[in-house]
Motif scaffolding. Structure first.
Motif, PDB file in Angstrom:
ATOM      1  N   GLU A 108      10.145   9.495   0.937  1.00 27.47           N
ATOM      2  CA  GLU A 108       8.761   9.180   1.262  1.00 27.47           C
ATOM      3  C   GLU A 108       8.673   8.377   2.558  1.00 27.47           C
ATOM      4  N   SER A 109       9.562   7.416   2.711  1.00 26.81           N
ATOM      5  CA  SER A 109       9.531   6.582   3.907  1.00 26.81           C
ATOM      6  C   SER A 109       9.868   7.383   5.157  1.00 26.81           C
ATOM      7  N   VAL A 110      10.784   8.336   5.047  1.00 27.45           N
ATOM      8  CA  VAL A 110      11.092   9.209   6.184  1.00 27.45           C
ATOM      9  C   VAL A 110       9.836   9.956   6.624  1.00 27.45           C
ATOM     10  N   GLN A 111       9.045  10.413   5.651  1.00 27.31           N
ATOM     11  CA  GLN A 111       7.805  11.119   5.990  1.00 27.31           C
ATOM     12  C   GLN A 111       6.812  10.178   6.680  1.00 27.31           C
ATOM     13  N   VAL A 112       6.697   8.955   6.171  1.00 25.00           N
ATOM     14  CA  VAL A 112       5.809   7.972   6.814  1.00 25.00           C
ATOM     15  C   VAL A 112       6.260   7.719   8.247  1.00 25.00           C
ATOM     16  N   ALA A 113       7.573   7.560   8.436  1.00 24.59           N
ATOM     17  CA  ALA A 113       8.107   7.329   9.781  1.00 24.59           C
ATOM     18  C   ALA A 113       7.816   8.512  10.699  1.00 24.59           C
ATOM     19  N   ALA A 114       7.909   9.719  10.156  1.00 28.09           N
ATOM     20  CA  ALA A 114       7.626  10.908  10.964  1.00 28.09           C
ATOM     21  C   ALA A 114       6.159  10.931  11.398  1.00 28.09           C
ATOM     22  N   TRP A 115       5.256  10.524  10.503  1.00 28.77           N
ATOM     23  CA  TRP A 115       3.846  10.442  10.873  1.00 28.77           C
ATOM     24  C   TRP A 115       3.628   9.387  11.964  1.00 28.77           C
TER      25      TRP A 115
ATOM     26  N   GLY B 107      -5.255   5.227  -1.416  1.00 30.51           N
ATOM     27  CA  GLY B 107      -4.268   5.326  -2.490  1.00 30.51           C
ATOM     28  C   GLY B 107      -4.127   6.749  -3.003  1.00 30.51           C
ATOM     29  N   GLY B 108      -3.191   6.913  -3.915  1.00 30.44           N
ATOM     30  CA  GLY B 108      -2.955   8.246  -4.486  1.00 30.44           C
ATOM     31  C   GLY B 108      -1.849   8.972  -3.757  1.00 30.44           C
ATOM     32  N   SER B 109      -2.186   9.922  -2.909  1.00 31.08           N
ATOM     33  CA  SER B 109      -1.182  10.702  -2.185  1.00 31.08           C
ATOM     34  C   SER B 109      -0.439   9.818  -1.185  1.00 31.08           C
ATOM     35  N   LEU B 110       0.729  10.272  -0.760  1.00 24.38           N
ATOM     36  CA  LEU B 110       1.488   9.521   0.245  1.00 24.38           C
ATOM     37  C   LEU B 110       0.690   9.400   1.540  1.00 24.38           C
ATOM     38  N   ALA B 111      -0.021  10.458   1.896  1.00 23.18           N
ATOM     39  CA  ALA B 111      -0.825  10.401   3.117  1.00 23.18           C
ATOM     40  C   ALA B 111      -1.874   9.301   3.029  1.00 23.18           C
ATOM     41  N   ASN B 112      -2.482   9.149   1.869  1.00 24.60           N
ATOM     42  CA  ASN B 112      -3.471   8.086   1.699  1.00 24.60           C
ATOM     43  C   ASN B 112      -2.803   6.712   1.686  1.00 24.60           C
ATOM     44  N   ARG B 113      -1.666   6.604   1.021  1.00 23.63           N
ATOM     45  CA  ARG B 113      -0.977   5.315   0.960  1.00 23.63           C
ATOM     46  C   ARG B 113      -0.455   4.890   2.336  1.00 23.63           C
ATOM     47  N   ALA B 114      -0.177   5.855   3.195  1.00 23.13           N
ATOM     48  CA  ALA B 114       0.325   5.563   4.544  1.00 23.13           C
ATOM     49  C   ALA B 114      -0.794   5.308   5.540  1.00 23.13           C
ATOM     50  N   ARG B 115      -2.038   5.519   5.123  1.00 23.01           N
ATOM     51  CA  ARG B 115      -3.163   5.405   6.049  1.00 23.01           C
ATOM     52  C   ARG B 115      -3.253   4.010   6.675  1.00 23.01           C
TER      53      ARG B 115
ATOM     54  N   PHE C  13       0.829  -1.205   0.000  1.00 25.51           N
ATOM     55  CA  PHE C  13       0.000   0.000   0.000  1.00 25.51           C
ATOM     56  C   PHE C  13       0.865   1.258   0.000  1.00 25.51           C
ATOM     57  N   LEU C  14       2.030   1.197   0.634  1.00 23.63           N
ATOM     58  CA  LEU C  14       2.931   2.350   0.662  1.00 23.63           C
ATOM     59  C   LEU C  14       3.565   2.615  -0.693  1.00 23.63           C
ATOM     60  N   SER C  15       3.677   1.572  -1.515  1.00 24.49           N
ATOM     61  CA  SER C  15       4.417   1.682  -2.771  1.00 24.49           C
ATOM     62  C   SER C  15       3.571   2.275  -3.889  1.00 24.49           C
ATOM     63  N   PRO C  16       3.986   3.406  -4.489  1.00 27.10           N
ATOM     64  CA  PRO C  16       3.230   3.954  -5.615  1.00 27.10           C
ATOM     65  C   PRO C  16       3.277   3.055  -6.841  1.00 27.10           C
TER      66      PRO C  16
ATOM     67  N   LEU D  39       2.864  -0.246  -6.723  1.00 25.60           N
ATOM     68  CA  LEU D  39       1.880  -1.311  -6.529  1.00 25.60           C
ATOM     69  C   LEU D  39       0.503  -0.777  -6.166  1.00 25.60           C
ATOM     70  N   ASN D  40       0.449   0.400  -5.576  1.00 26.56           N
ATOM     71  CA  ASN D  40      -0.810   0.973  -5.132  1.00 26.56           C
ATOM     72  C   ASN D  40      -1.249   2.061  -6.099  1.00 26.56           C
ATOM     73  N   ARG D  41      -2.241   1.713  -6.929  1.00 25.93           N
ATOM     74  CA  ARG D  41      -2.768   2.677  -7.908  1.00 25.93           C
ATOM     75  C   ARG D  41      -4.240   2.973  -7.616  1.00 25.93           C
ATOM     76  N   ARG D  42      -4.623   2.811  -6.354  1.00 25.41           N
ATOM     77  CA  ARG D  42      -6.003   3.083  -5.949  1.00 25.41           C
ATOM     78  C   ARG D  42      -6.309   4.573  -6.080  1.00 25.41           C
ATOM     79  N   ARG D  43      -7.599   4.871  -6.212  1.00 24.88           N
ATOM     80  CA  ARG D  43      -8.040   6.256  -6.299  1.00 24.88           C
ATOM     81  C   ARG D  43      -8.961   6.624  -5.137  1.00 24.88           C
ATOM     82  N   ASP D  44      -9.019   5.748  -4.129  1.00 28.00           N
ATOM     83  CA  ASP D  44      -9.848   6.046  -2.963  1.00 28.00           C
ATOM     84  C   ASP D  44      -8.975   6.550  -1.822  1.00 28.00           C
ATOM     85  N   ARG D  45      -9.476   6.522  -0.614  1.00 28.51           N
ATOM     86  CA  ARG D  45      -8.761   7.080   0.536  1.00 28.51           C
ATOM     87  C   ARG D  45      -7.551   6.244   0.934  1.00 28.51           C
TER      88      ARG D  45
END
Length: 399
Positions: free
Chosen positions: A231-238, A186-194, A173-176, A178-184
């Protein structure tokens, strides 16, 4: 040496030292339940001196395994896991359960359940299309992680490690790529990190404050278009801001796309070609050289990437990759890492930590040939250990 081998706090627990046995699938659960061989494996590592050993792989659902012979966290597994944690505790070490869902790395044919992927993908393992989970099914997977953590607590584990790496479900899900979803989701990093953030929150709410909660996070996938270090640094920060984790173990690579980024050293292509099941073997012979890339081995080979995380985060971090001797452990501590994790070196010498404590100049006997990697299909072991006997998945020892 005094710092590495002194007691250290990890969330609500205290480890006797700062060395953790990394999760490596043991290949000792032919009926998807604990066996005496699995207990002996972790007892030996605990007796060898680690602060904590990690049981891999404890799937949160039967379809979340890379093979049906792996443990999944069901009530029937608790008694055996309790025997395992009791044995580890008797040797003075703590025990952690690695929890997760294999997602696109799951073998649907073996599990007799569909593999899951964030977007439509074809599985080279089962030669089937993967299932894309709905929002409701994703919520069920989040709850499954919390339930699995509670079962781990019942089984006597001191910690749980949530698998956010290697393009297993959360990592995919974190990987752009592999993750080409258009819902909550997927898409933005924030959505992929959800998904990672909500699973961590659910597990924390279930067992936080009683068990240590850690996660193994991909720093990068090692494939163009995949998750990157920034991107992963940002996910870790969240994740740090959420306050849901007691530590992060930093990893890299993809079991689906580029496994050797984690396993630096020789690429065991011949050995894999001999043991992979049916269709996967044919596919591997066609693409094995491109799939199993070769990265030169050096001590602390993930350190350069991990430094970016240490600079930006204040939470405890666990350095993985090429930790085989005291000098490298001391380097990790000097760089600000709170713990180190060892894998292959302890397959070669489960008592390596005791030897280092007796003689600080001790060097690991591991030659980084990576021939241990294909042994997951029988019994995970160092092929150079004369006392390591493979066991088929039907539980019968081979001669």
């Amino acid at each position: 040496m005094n710092d590495i081998f002194a007691p250290a706090a990890l969330g609500p627990i205290t480890l006797r030292n700062r060395v953790i046995k990394a999760a490596t699938f043991e290949g000792r659960t032919p009926q998807a339940l604990v066996t005496p061989e699995l207990i002996d494996f972790h007892r030996e590592v605990a007796a060898g001196g680690v602060g904590m050993t990690t049981v891999a792989y404890c799937a949160v659902a039967p379809g979340g395994r890379t093979d049906r012979h792996q443990i999944w966290m069901q009530p029937e597994a608790v008694a055996g896991l309790r025997d395992l944690t009791d044995a580890v505790h008797a040797e003075g070490a703590a025990a952690s359960a690695q929890l997760g869902h294999a997602g696109p790395v799951a073998n649907a044919a073996s599990n007799r359940a569909p593999a899951l992927a964030p977007s439509a993908l074809f599985s080279p393992l089962s030669m089937q299309a993967m299932k894309v989970p709905s929002d409701t099914e994703i919520r069920e997977l989040i709850a499954a992680h919390a339930k699995a953590a509670l079962l781990a607590e019942q089984a006597g584990f001191d910690a749980v490690e949530i698998h956010f790496g290697h393009n297993y479900l959360v990592s995919s899900f974190l990987s752009p790529l592999l993750n080409r979803r258009r819902d909550r989701w997927g898409g933005s990093l924030a959505n992929r990190a959800r998904l990672a953030r909500e699973i961590a929150r659910a597990v924390r709410e279930a067992v936080g404050g009683r068990l240590a909660v850690t996660a193994k996070l991909n720093m990068e996938d090692g494939r163009r278009g995949g998750l990157t270090v920034p991107e992963s640094v940002q996910v870790a920060a969240w994740l740090e801001a959420d306050g849901t984790l007691d530590a992060l173990e930093l990893t890299a690579g993809s079991s689906l796309l580029n496994p050797m980024l984690l396993f630096h050293g020789a690429a065991p292509r011949k050995e894999f070609a001999q043991v992979l099941p049916g269709p996967a073997r044919l596919g591997f012979r066609a693409v094995g050289r491109a799939f199993l890339k070769e990265y030169p081995y050096q001590e602390a080979f993930l350190l350069e990437r991990a430094r970016h995380f240490r600079r930006e985060l204040s939470m405890p971090l666990i350095l993985l990759g090429g930790i085989t001797n005291l000098d490298t452990m001391n380097l990790a501590r000097a760089e600000g890492f709170d713990f180190v994790a060892m894998g292959r070196a302890l397959l070669r010498e489960p008592n390596l930590l005791r030897r280092i404590q007796s003689d600080a100049s001790t060097r690991s006997a591991c030659v980084h040939c990576n021939k241990c990697m294909p042994t997951i299909y029988t019994t995970t072991r160092c092929v150079f250990r004369p006392d390591s006997t493979p066991v088929d998945f039907d539980g019968v020892r081979r001669t």
